[in-house]
Design an enzyme around this catalytic site. Structure first.
Site, PDB file in Angstrom:
ATOM      1  N   ASP A 207       0.842  -0.982   0.058  1.00 12.25           N
ATOM      2  CA  ASP A 207       0.073   0.039   0.027  1.00 12.25           C
ATOM      3  C   ASP A 207       0.922   1.416  -0.193  1.00 12.25           C
ATOM      4  O   ASP A 207       2.172   1.039   0.024  1.00 12.25           O
ATOM      5  CB  ASP A 207      -0.903  -0.160   1.312  1.00 12.25           C
ATOM      6  N   ASP A 209       0.368   3.613   2.434  1.00 11.98           N
ATOM      7  CA  ASP A 209       0.488   4.143   3.827  1.00 11.98           C
ATOM      8  C   ASP A 209      -0.765   5.202   3.531  1.00 11.98           C
ATOM      9  O   ASP A 209      -1.999   4.622   3.173  1.00 11.98           O
ATOM     10  CB  ASP A 209       1.670   4.836   4.345  1.00 11.98           C
TER      11      ASP A 209
END
Length: 290
Positions: A207, A209
């Site tokens: 991802d 974040d």
């Protein structure tokens, strides 16, 4: 010396075609590790798996017994550790499903014992170069062969967790020049150094974040979705590593001698109980090293 790879990662990494082994319970002087060790053979190469959070993901990043995990691997003769970890990306160029072979860390954890050494027996090991250059090259080559996009080098920000970052924190770490963020590789890397086991991190990006407004904020569902996608590449990376070292002789690494000149407590001032507790960690140098 022959290679004996220790693999620290998530549950299921040991489900590899051709892998044969058994689960072995290990107790250490620092308590129980996260799980039994899966001691196995992969096409003639001995390898030891340790689920970092335990099978079924029982332990938070803060409650993992990192000292027991590393000592357990040392007890069974592991020569080198490869740590596979899910991370968030702090830069555009590290996209979800990419792998990063980390070469530096910033440790922001605050609630974990970070050393085997304590009052009565003090040591200061160097962490200037926290991973093994040889393992970095090996892991990079093994990742390339899987077909995954892989980056060699990067700084891993270790946060305490278990919550994900605030946006302010995420932007701060980006301003520091960090590349990826995770919760588990510290104090793991520090303890591996004290145990004189060369160590490398393969960070698997799941991802962005929470800093990247073009993407949804990180959550468990999105992390698990990408982890499942990365799982096949991670298993193939392990197979590639085993093939690379199988049948070869392992030459010493500088990290095999990390305790040389690191122990500062005079022999006459050392606590015998601490020497006994550290018998596995001090196996090479001996309790009476000056």
């Amino acid at each position: 010396m022959t290679w004996k790879l220790g693999i620290i990662g998530g549950s299921g990494l040991y489900e590899i075609d051709g892998l044969k082994g058994e689960w072995v319970g290990i107790e250490t002087n620092f308590g129980s590790p996260s799980d039994d060790l899966f001691i196995a053979d992969l096409n003639g190469q001995e390898v030891v798996f340790l689920p970092r959070h335990g099978r079924g993901h029982k332990y938070t990043p803060s409650s993992i017994n990192y000292r027991a995990n590393i000592e357990a691997l040392k007890r069974v003769g592991v020569t080198d550790i490869v740590s596979l970890s899910a991370v968030g990306s702090l830069k555009h160029r590290y996209a979800p499903e990419h792998f990063v072979i980390v070469d530096q860390f910033i440790d922001r954890t605050i609630a974990r014992p970070k050393s085997f050494f304590d009052t009565g027996l003090v040591a200061h090991v160097s962490m200037a170069h926290p991973v093994c250059d040889r393992l970095v090259e090996m892991a990079y080559d093994a990742a390339i062969k899987t077909g995954v996009t892989v980056h060699k080098g990067g700084t891993y920000l270790a946060m305490e967790g278990p919550q994900f970052s605030t946006r302010a924190e995420s932007e701060l770490y980006r301003n520091w020049g960090c590349d990826v963020i995770g919760m588990t590789n510290m104090p793991e890397a520090k303890l591996a150094r004290e145990a004189e086991i060369p160590y490398v991190t393969v960070a698997m990006v799941t991802d962005y974040d929470c800093w990247n407004e073009d993407h949804d904020n990180v959550d468990v569902t999105s992390v698990i979705k990408v982890l499942h996608h990365n799982s096949a590449a991670a298993k193939q990376l392990i197979k590639n590593l085993c093939e690379a070292v199988s049948g070869t002789q392992r030459t010493p690494s500088p990290h095999d001698f990390a305790l040389d000149n690191a122990i500062i407590t005079a022999p006459s001032a050392r606590d015998p109980l601490m020497e006994q507790k550290l018998e596995v960690i001090l196996r090479r140098v001996g309790a009476n090293t000056k």
